[in-house]
Design a protein around this motif. Structure first.
Motif, PDB file in Angstrom:
ATOM      1  N   ASP A 110       7.079 101.121 117.291  1.00 27.33           N
ATOM      2  CA  ASP A 110       5.697 101.463 117.622  1.00 27.33           C
ATOM      3  C   ASP A 110       5.621 102.179 118.973  1.00 27.33           C
ATOM      4  N   LEU A 111       6.436 101.738 119.918  1.00 24.72           N
ATOM      5  CA  LEU A 111       6.434 102.421 121.223  1.00 24.72           C
ATOM      6  C   LEU A 111       6.914 103.863 121.064  1.00 24.72           C
ATOM      7  N   ALA A 112       7.933 104.051 120.211  1.00 23.87           N
ATOM      8  CA  ALA A 112       8.441 105.409 119.993  1.00 23.87           C
ATOM      9  C   ALA A 112       7.314 106.293 119.436  1.00 23.87           C
ATOM     10  N   ARG A 113       6.511 105.722 118.559  1.00 24.29           N
ATOM     11  CA  ARG A 113       5.350 106.483 118.025  1.00 24.29           C
ATOM     12  C   ARG A 113       4.395 106.852 119.158  1.00 24.29           C
ATOM     13  N   THR A 114       4.171 105.888 120.043  1.00 24.72           N
ATOM     14  CA  THR A 114       3.255 106.128 121.167  1.00 24.72           C
ATOM     15  C   THR A 114       3.812 107.214 122.085  1.00 24.72           C
ATOM     16  N   LEU A 115       5.109 107.134 122.372  1.00 26.71           N
ATOM     17  CA  LEU A 115       5.725 108.148 123.245  1.00 26.71           C
ATOM     18  C   LEU A 115       5.530 109.537 122.638  1.00 26.71           C
ATOM     19  N   ARG A 116       5.858 109.655 121.358  1.00 23.73           N
ATOM     20  CA  ARG A 116       5.764 110.979 120.712  1.00 23.73           C
ATOM     21  C   ARG A 116       4.318 111.438 120.610  1.00 23.73           C
TER      22      ARG A 116
END
Ligand code: GLC
Length: 535
Positions: free
Chosen positions: A200-206
């Motif tokens: 989920d954090l990776a989604r937020t970063l992108r």
């Protein structure tokens, strides 16, 4: 240089734009209010970009503007991929990025991966789910101790005071499990052992990188991993403070945290030029350095200078420690005199004229150093902390500590822009600013200081310009020179000399041509509590 070397160094300066950047920290609630509700917002910041360009900063670090019930003013995030209506919307954010980029200012934003809001969909789901299920596995839910489970699962304390655990009521109405929160109860800690959290954090970063942000400041970057078993602390009575953690504190700096940072870095590396700076309260230099190894964070905040007294031994120790911690891993040091969590430097150094003189001197020390300088909004105006009345206090620390800790509101009072009366152009709303502004700040407004050659704002503008333009203000290292007691002298490897007179009497400057001083010379000597740059 060969052609290959040239290409490499050009790439490096494009992707590592931050190596000696000055980053301006905007606390959005307190910066500029465009819609009259008494709270600063994104459009307000956008209107002030011309000011930031004039000041000469390279980038902004924007404290959280994502959706939040505001229990900790945005550090309790209920949706990390949307803007809170209090601050604006995604269109306002996109416009901010476009306008900032047009002015050559990069935008980095706060990311809060250690915890969510208690109003985040995940936490609400966890509350309505049965114990032991996957919804609770995203956080730290545990049964209590004692016969009826009425005691917290361990003895950890919250950074804001009180136990780090809160007991819930189960969906069937019975007294239930406890959940962990290192900060306020409205900020449940996420379980980073669960891969879903990283995905989920990776989604937020992108999500934000695709919108054009240039990087992130990562909140509580040293706290993401928790020890297996969550054993009791040996010294729970030692209340943790913001910015400091002891070496044996199990809540922070667990070895497992580095894998998380390596995974975050892999995502950032897909976006050349994106930077991550971590909030890392780790005192030991070698352990601090681990966070900025080549495949982890690009930068980490070192708070030594923000904690040092105006004492040359302390200051020198802080500088040596900050450089020494990152040098062995080839990383860049960072400098900061204050932020939204600590007393403003003017006040820390003694308040009044002496505090201001010392803060001005320290701004020249900080800006002479190699690496990245983080400048908290209002430092460039020489703002002091404000002694607020009890009824005005809004920091959760005040309530949580049972009114023993006044919290951080005193350094979060809005920025005075213009005019002679509060709220000095910060807001035009009928209810005034969210924190009261002092009656005696008319001399500290941007308007009052802009054209005044002796003002703190002019000192900062001049120093930033010299730091950018003078070839002497370059190079990765510093060399200390002998100096009289309570004085410091160092030379940046590019050639810039910085001297600090921490005494109460004038001191002759070393030989050289004076570029800038934080106070006028007195009979050719450095004034007490002042600093100067020479070449
Ligand atoms: C960081 C922030 C601070 C916040 C805390 C909890 O220390 O700088 O303002 O209260 O994290 O998110």
């Amino acid at each position: 240089m060969t052609e290959v070397d040239l290409a490499t160094s050009a790439d490096r300066s494009a992707t590592e734009w931050w190596r000696d950047a000055v980053v301006y920290q905007v606390y959005p609630r307190s910066f500029a209010d465009s819609n009259g509700d008494g709270v600063g917002d994104i459009d307000g910041l956008r209107e002030k970009l011309g000011y930031l360009e004039l000041l000469g900063v390279d980038a902004i670090w924007l404290c959280p503007v994502t959706c939040s019930p505001m229990a900790d003013h945005g550090y309790d995030v209920s949706d990390p991929r949307d803007i809170d209506p209090l601050f604006g919307d995604l269109a306002a954010f996109d416009a901010l990025i476009a306008d900032a980029h047009e002015r050559g200012i990069r935008v980095t934003m706060d990311l809060v991966p250690n915890h969510t809001s208690d109003q985040h969909a995940w936490f609400l789901e966890a509350l309505s789910a049965a114990p032991g299920g996957p919804a609770r596995e995203r956080y730290f839910f545990r049964d209590g101790r004692g016969a009826s489970g009425a005691e917290p699962p361990n003895n950890w304390r919250s950074v804001f005071g009180g136990p780090a655990w809160t007991r819930i009521t189960e969906p069937d109405g019975s007294p239930g499990q406890w959940y962990l929160h290192l900060f306020a109860p409205e900020q449940p800690d996420l379980n980073w052992g669960n891969r879903e959290i990283f995905d989920d954090l990776a989604r937020t970063l992108r999500f934000w990188l695709d919108r054009g942000v240039d990087g992130f400041r990562i909140d509580v970057a040293h706290g993401l991993a928790k020890p297996d078993g969550l054993a009791d602390m040996e010294h729970p009575d030692k209340d943790p403070t913001l910015l400091g953690s002891a070496a044996d504190d199990p809540r922070f700096d667990q070895d497992g945290v580095h894998e998380i940072h390596r995974n975050i870095r892999k995502v950032l590396d897909e976006y050349p030029g994106a930077v991550a700076v971590g909030e890392v309260w780790v005192d030991d230099g070698e352990r601090f350095g681990r966070y900025v190894r080549h495949d982890e964070l690009h930068l980490a905040f070192n708070f030594r200078l923000a904690q040092a007294d105006f004492d040359t031994t302390d200051i020198r120790e802080a500088i040596d420690h900050s450089i020494g911690a990152v040098d062995p891993v080839g990383a860049t040091p960072t400098w900061t005199l204050s932020n939204h969590d600590v007393d403003r430097e003017v006040t820390r150094y003694g308040d009044g004229q002496v505090g201001l003189d010392r803060a001005r001197a320290m701004s020249l020390v900080e800006l002479a150093l190699p690496g990245v300088v983080f400048l908290y909004n209002g430092s460039e105006l020489g703002l002091p902390n404000v002694d607020l009345p009890d009824e005005a206090l809004r920091d959760p620390m005040w309530e949580r500590s049972g009114h023993t800790e006044r919290g951080r509101d005193g350094c979060r009072v809005p920025i005075p822009w213009e005019g002679t009366k509060a709220p000095y152009g910060f807001t035009s709303g009928p209810d005034g600013p969210w924190l009261p502004m002092p009656a005696d700040w008319s001399g500290l407004t941007v308007e009052a200081q802009l054209e005044d050659l002796a003002s703190t704002l002019t000192l900062y503008r001049t120093a930033l310009e010299l730091r950018r333009r003078r070839p002497e203000a370059s190079g990765d290292g510093i060399e200390w020179f002998p100096a009289p007691p309570q004085c410091l002298a160092f030379r940046r490897s590019g050639g810039l000399f910085c001297v600090l007179n921490g005494t109460e009497h004038p001191v002759p400057p070393p030989p050289g041509r004076l570029l800038l001083s934080s106070a006028p010379l007195v009979d050719g000597k450095l004034a007490p509590n002042s600093a100067a740059w020479l070449v």
